[in-house]
Each structure stands twice: as C-alpha cells, then as structure tokens.
Design a protein around this motif. Structure first.
Motif, PDB file in Angstrom:
ATOM      1  N   GLU A  50    -125.695  11.363  61.058  1.00 54.88           N
ATOM      2  CA  GLU A  50    -126.870  12.191  60.794  1.00 54.88           C
ATOM      3  C   GLU A  50    -127.889  11.462  59.927  1.00 54.88           C
ATOM      4  O   GLU A  50    -127.516  10.687  59.041  1.00 54.88           O
ATOM      5  N   TYR A  52    -130.210  11.538  56.724  1.00 60.63           N
ATOM      6  CA  TYR A  52    -130.059  12.283  55.478  1.00 60.63           C
ATOM      7  C   TYR A  52    -131.183  11.948  54.517  1.00 60.63           C
ATOM      8  O   TYR A  52    -131.890  10.955  54.667  1.00 60.63           O
ATOM      9  N   ASP A  65    -129.083  15.922  51.434  1.00 55.91           N
ATOM     10  CA  ASP A  65    -129.296  16.950  52.462  1.00 55.91           C
ATOM     11  C   ASP A  65    -129.248  16.328  53.839  1.00 55.91           C
ATOM     12  O   ASP A  65    -129.705  15.193  54.023  1.00 55.91           O
ATOM     13  N   TRP A  66    -128.709  17.068  54.813  1.00 58.59           N
ATOM     14  CA  TRP A  66    -128.776  16.635  56.202  1.00 58.59           C
ATOM     15  C   TRP A  66    -128.670  17.843  57.115  1.00 58.59           C
ATOM     16  O   TRP A  66    -128.224  18.913  56.717  1.00 58.59           O
ATOM     17  N   ILE A  67    -129.138  17.646  58.353  1.00 62.37           N
ATOM     18  CA  ILE A  67    -129.063  18.665  59.396  1.00 62.37           C
ATOM     19  C   ILE A  67    -128.252  18.067  60.526  1.00 62.37           C
ATOM     20  O   ILE A  67    -128.612  17.006  61.062  1.00 62.37           O
ATOM     21  N   GLU A  68    -127.160  18.732  60.889  1.00 65.38           N
ATOM     22  CA  GLU A  68    -126.294  18.218  61.946  1.00 65.38           C
ATOM     23  C   GLU A  68    -126.866  18.545  63.318  1.00 65.38           C
ATOM     24  O   GLU A  68    -127.698  19.441  63.465  1.00 65.38           O
ATOM     25  N   GLY A  71    -127.157  22.079  64.387  1.00 67.55           N
ATOM     26  CA  GLY A  71    -127.977  22.969  63.580  1.00 67.55           C
ATOM     27  C   GLY A  71    -127.393  23.328  62.228  1.00 67.55           C
ATOM     28  O   GLY A  71    -128.068  23.977  61.417  1.00 67.55           O
ATOM     29  N   THR A  73    -126.710  23.012  58.491  1.00 65.76           N
ATOM     30  CA  THR A  73    -127.405  22.303  57.427  1.00 65.76           C
ATOM     31  C   THR A  73    -126.453  22.139  56.253  1.00 65.76           C
ATOM     32  O   THR A  73    -125.617  22.992  55.995  1.00 65.76           O
ATOM     33  N   THR A  90    -124.999  25.963  55.847  1.00 59.53           N
ATOM     34  CA  THR A  90    -125.452  27.117  56.620  1.00 59.53           C
ATOM     35  C   THR A  90    -125.402  26.783  58.102  1.00 59.53           C
ATOM     36  O   THR A  90    -125.510  25.618  58.495  1.00 59.53           O
ATOM     37  N   TRP A  91    -125.239  27.810  58.925  1.00 55.02           N
ATOM     38  CA  TRP A  91    -125.181  27.644  60.376  1.00 55.02           C
ATOM     39  C   TRP A  91    -125.696  28.923  61.016  1.00 55.02           C
ATOM     40  O   TRP A  91    -125.755  29.981  60.373  1.00 55.02           O
ATOM     41  N   ARG A 100    -128.253  33.384  59.437  1.00 54.03           N
ATOM     42  CA  ARG A 100    -127.529  32.180  59.045  1.00 54.03           C
ATOM     43  C   ARG A 100    -126.249  32.546  58.303  1.00 54.03           C
ATOM     44  O   ARG A 100    -126.272  33.305  57.344  1.00 54.03           O
TER      45      ARG A 100
END
Length: 113
Positions: A50, A52, A65-68, A71, A73, A90-91, A100
């Motif tokens: 990912e 980041y 921080d990253w977003i997979e 979706g 986070t 969160t998802w 979420r």
C-alpha cells in the motif's frame, strides 16, 4: 528521520491485544507491505502492498496512515520509545455509523532484522 529511514532493511512486528499480529515492511518512503501473521476473517486479505503517509510526531513516535485496496483505512501510531502501537481501522459497513465499521487496537512492537 522518516519511517523508512528508521526501518530500512528491517521489519516491524505488531501484536495487538485483540490477537491480531502483523509484519510491516517499509519498502520505500511511500510504500509499505503488511502481512497478517494471525488468522483473519473469511474473505479478508492476508497481505497487501500500500501507499502510505507518515510523519514523526515526537522523537521516536510516528503516525502512519494508509488505505488498502479493499477500502479499509488504517491510522497507526508507533512509539519506539515504549515499543507500543495503537491502530484505528475502518471499513465499509452500512449497518454502522457513517457506513463504516471500526476498531481501536493497542499492542506491542518488535523490530526484526
């Protein structure tokens, strides 16, 4: 010092009180790889690479921080002084507030390598 400079050539293992266990490898200044070392829920990814974003908030304390791809986070704070980590994930989950799902996890870190 950036997170990549801190861990270049090393890996970070994070064990959360929930039983979740991950290995993190910082591949560059803006890309990380995570691997689930514990069992995950059916259908969940077990690894990912990912982009980041990270910054040092205090000496030895980093916020990442990253977003997979799916979706999810992640906002993670890693404290090398106390060898601790906190993550807020969160998802997508329409039954939850704001659509979420979420979890806050606390754990310990080990630098490998």
């Amino acid at each position: 010092m950036t997170m990549y400079e801190k861990l270049n050539g090393k890996q970070l293992e994070v064990k959360y009180e929930t039983g979740a266990h991950y290995r993190m490898t910082y591949l560059s200044e803006n890309e990380l790889k995570w691997e689930a070392l514990s069992e995950v829920a059916e259908g969940e990814a077990t690894t990912g690479t990912e982009p980041y974003w990270a910054y040092e908030v205090a000496k030895g304390i980093y916020h990442i921080d990253w977003i997979e791809q799916d979706g999810m986070t992640a906002a993670q704070t890693v404290d090398f002084n106390k060898l601790q980590a906190t993550a807020f994930l969160t998802w997508g989950d329409e039954s939850e507030r704001g659509g979420r799902g979420k979890i806050l996890m606390h754990g310990t870190i080990t630098v490998i390598g």
